[in-house]
Design an enzyme around this catalytic site. Structure first.
Site, PDB file in Angstrom:
ATOM      1  N   HIS A  24     -14.855 -21.876  -3.664  1.00  0.00           N
ATOM      2  CA  HIS A  24     -14.019 -20.700  -3.437  1.00  0.00           C
ATOM      3  C   HIS A  24     -12.913 -20.576  -4.486  1.00  0.00           C
ATOM      4  O   HIS A  24     -12.511 -21.551  -5.115  1.00  0.00           O
ATOM      5  CB  HIS A  24     -13.470 -20.642  -1.997  1.00  0.00           C
ATOM      6  CG  HIS A  24     -12.368 -21.600  -1.698  1.00  0.00           C
ATOM      7  ND1 HIS A  24     -12.175 -22.141  -0.441  1.00  0.00           N
ATOM      8  CD2 HIS A  24     -11.373 -22.125  -2.455  1.00  0.00           C
ATOM      9  CE1 HIS A  24     -11.123 -22.929  -0.464  1.00  0.00           C
ATOM     10  NE2 HIS A  24     -10.621 -22.945  -1.678  1.00  0.00           N
TER      11      HIS A  24
ATOM     12  N   ASP B 290      -3.070 -15.852  -2.256  1.00  0.00           N
ATOM     13  CA  ASP B 290      -3.432 -15.759  -0.844  1.00  0.00           C
ATOM     14  C   ASP B 290      -2.320 -16.258   0.070  1.00  0.00           C
ATOM     15  O   ASP B 290      -1.340 -16.849  -0.386  1.00  0.00           O
ATOM     16  CB  ASP B 290      -4.744 -16.538  -0.584  1.00  0.00           C
ATOM     17  CG  ASP B 290      -4.790 -17.883  -1.308  1.00  0.00           C
ATOM     18  OD1 ASP B 290      -3.732 -18.370  -1.723  1.00  0.00           O
ATOM     19  OD2 ASP B 290      -5.890 -18.440  -1.447  1.00  0.00           O
TER      20      ASP B 290
ATOM     21  N   GLU C  68     -14.448 -16.920  -0.055  1.00  0.00           N
ATOM     22  CA  GLU C  68     -15.364 -17.970   0.377  1.00  0.00           C
ATOM     23  C   GLU C  68     -16.809 -17.628  -0.004  1.00  0.00           C
ATOM     24  O   GLU C  68     -17.161 -16.455  -0.118  1.00  0.00           O
ATOM     25  CB  GLU C  68     -15.295 -18.100   1.907  1.00  0.00           C
ATOM     26  CG  GLU C  68     -13.910 -18.445   2.450  1.00  0.00           C
ATOM     27  CD  GLU C  68     -13.578 -19.932   2.333  1.00  0.00           C
ATOM     28  OE1 GLU C  68     -14.113 -20.618   1.436  1.00  0.00           O
ATOM     29  OE2 GLU C  68     -12.768 -20.403   3.143  1.00  0.00           O
TER      30      GLU C  68
ATOM     31  N   ASN D  32     -15.921 -25.986  -2.092  1.00  0.00           N
ATOM     32  CA  ASN D  32     -17.100 -25.166  -1.786  1.00  0.00           C
ATOM     33  C   ASN D  32     -17.266 -24.020  -2.783  1.00  0.00           C
ATOM     34  O   ASN D  32     -18.068 -23.123  -2.568  1.00  0.00           O
ATOM     35  CB  ASN D  32     -17.015 -24.617  -0.349  1.00  0.00           C
ATOM     36  CG  ASN D  32     -15.826 -23.677  -0.148  1.00  0.00           C
ATOM     37  OD1 ASN D  32     -15.037 -23.452  -1.065  1.00  0.00           O
ATOM     38  ND2 ASN D  32     -15.704 -23.124   1.050  1.00  0.00           N
TER      39      ASN D  32
HETATM   40  C1  F6R Z   1      -4.852 -21.559  -2.823  1.00  0.00           C
HETATM   41  C2  F6R Z   1      -6.107 -21.229  -3.487  1.00  0.00           C
HETATM   42  C3  F6R Z   1      -7.277 -22.117  -3.284  1.00  0.00           C
HETATM   43  C4  F6R Z   1      -7.088 -23.478  -3.961  1.00  0.00           C
HETATM   44  C5  F6R Z   1      -8.312 -24.355  -3.782  1.00  0.00           C
HETATM   45  C6  F6R Z   1      -8.099 -25.752  -4.367  1.00  0.00           C
HETATM   46  O1  F6R Z   1      -3.870 -20.601  -3.135  1.00  0.00           O
HETATM   47  O2  F6R Z   1      -6.178 -20.258  -4.172  1.00  0.00           O
HETATM   48  O3  F6R Z   1      -8.426 -21.472  -3.778  1.00  0.00           O
HETATM   49  O4  F6R Z   1      -6.859 -23.269  -5.329  1.00  0.00           O
HETATM   50  O5  F6R Z   1      -8.600 -24.485  -2.419  1.00  0.00           O
HETATM   51  O6  F6R Z   1      -7.102 -26.398  -3.633  1.00  0.00           O
HETATM   52  P1  F6R Z   1      -6.617 -27.879  -4.028  1.00  0.00           P
HETATM   53  O7  F6R Z   1      -5.887 -27.734  -5.309  1.00  0.00           O
HETATM   54  O8  F6R Z   1      -5.709 -28.284  -2.897  1.00  0.00           O
HETATM   55  O9  F6R Z   1      -7.831 -28.714  -4.145  1.00  0.00           O
END
Ligand code: F6R
Length: 251
Positions: free
Chosen positions: A138, A67, A143, A136
């Site tokens: 995701h 993303d 989301e 959450n």
């Molecule tokens: C970012 C992504 C997100 C993160 C998720 C966990 O490229 O794909 O889904 O993997 O938000 O983020 P952290 O590791 O910062 O807790």
């Protein structure tokens, strides 16, 4: 689903890096999906160390990030492109032509998401994708919702996700872009191997819901249960709410 529980977050990240390196050795032209976030930073450090020690060669590999923020791209401090440059791309011999992220700056996002999807297809699809888990539930920027998108798309970011990214924007969550471009769940589930890396007590409840709860679009990560080849790498804190971790290692 195969679950490995490591004693610490550092060991979990090292275990993820070692799986990626194994794939890269077996398949030098690996097509690898990659995440950003706090969790994979030690994994990227381990990959860079392996490259510097002559134990990894990225020269034929291709990467696709999950993303990017809408409106941001190369040169923007908060962009995932800048994160990837800082943590991986600037330090290994991966060709810049084969290090792909959705172009958040594109003025025609419909064209951009279609182009990104086509690039993945033309590369032969994702051999391996490494994922993190949002608090959450995701995955990428997919989301929780009543419906999930199958393919790369533009998405409105939930306040929880914007808050989780505030560190990239001077701690101000309102400065975090309101939208992102993300691979869809179908793109992700199309990967031949999925490695889900999750660490920290704050994710323990969501780990249990995603891995052992009902499969629901309200917990996008729960859809991973339907994939035939998922390796989940946890530290003890993230595994704490799993009733019976399926594999324990001394990692
Ligand atoms: C970012 C992504 C997100 C993160 C998720 C966990 O490229 O794909 O889904 O993997 O938000 O983020 P952290 O590791 O910062 O807790």
């Amino acid at each position: 689903m195969h679950v490995i529980t490591c004693t610490t977050a550092a060991r979990a990240a090292a275990a993820a890096a070692s799986r990626v390196l194994d794939h890269l050795r077996r398949q030098p032209a690996l097509v690898l999906g990659v995440p950003t976030g706090d969790t994979p930073i030690p994994m990227y450090r381990a990959l860079v160390r392996a490259y510097r020690a002559g134990r990894a060669d990225f020269s034929r590999a291709t990467t696709f990030n999950l993303d990017e923020f809408a409106g941001l791209g190369r040169g923007d401090a908060g962009s995932y492109r800048s994160y990837m440059q800082a943590h991986l791309f600037d330090h290994v011999n991966l060709s810049s032509r084969r290090a792909h992220l959705p172009d958040g700056r594109s003025t025609d996002w419909r064209r951009e998401v279609a182009r990104y999807e086509q690039r993945i297809t033309r590369a032969g699809g994702l051999d391996v994708i490494v994922l993190g888990l949002g608090r959450n539930g995701h995955i990428g920027f997919n989301e929780p919702a009543d419906k999930l998108q199958a393919r790369t798309h533009r998405v409105a970011l939930q306040p929880a996700t914007r808050r989780a990214n505030a560190r990239l924007f001077g701690g101000h969550w309102r400065s975090v872009p309101t939208h992102g471009l993300s691979m869809g769940m179908g793109t992700i589930l199309g990967a031949r191997q999925i490695i889900l890396l999750v660490t920290g007590a704050a994710k323990a409840g969501m780990v249990a819901r995603a891995l052992t709860g009902p499969i629901t679009t309200r917990v996008p990560a729960s859809l991973l249960q339907a994939h035939p080849n998922v390796l989940v790498i946890l530290d003890r804190a993230a595994a704490a709410r799993l009733r019976a971790p399926r594999t324990n290692t001394k990692n």
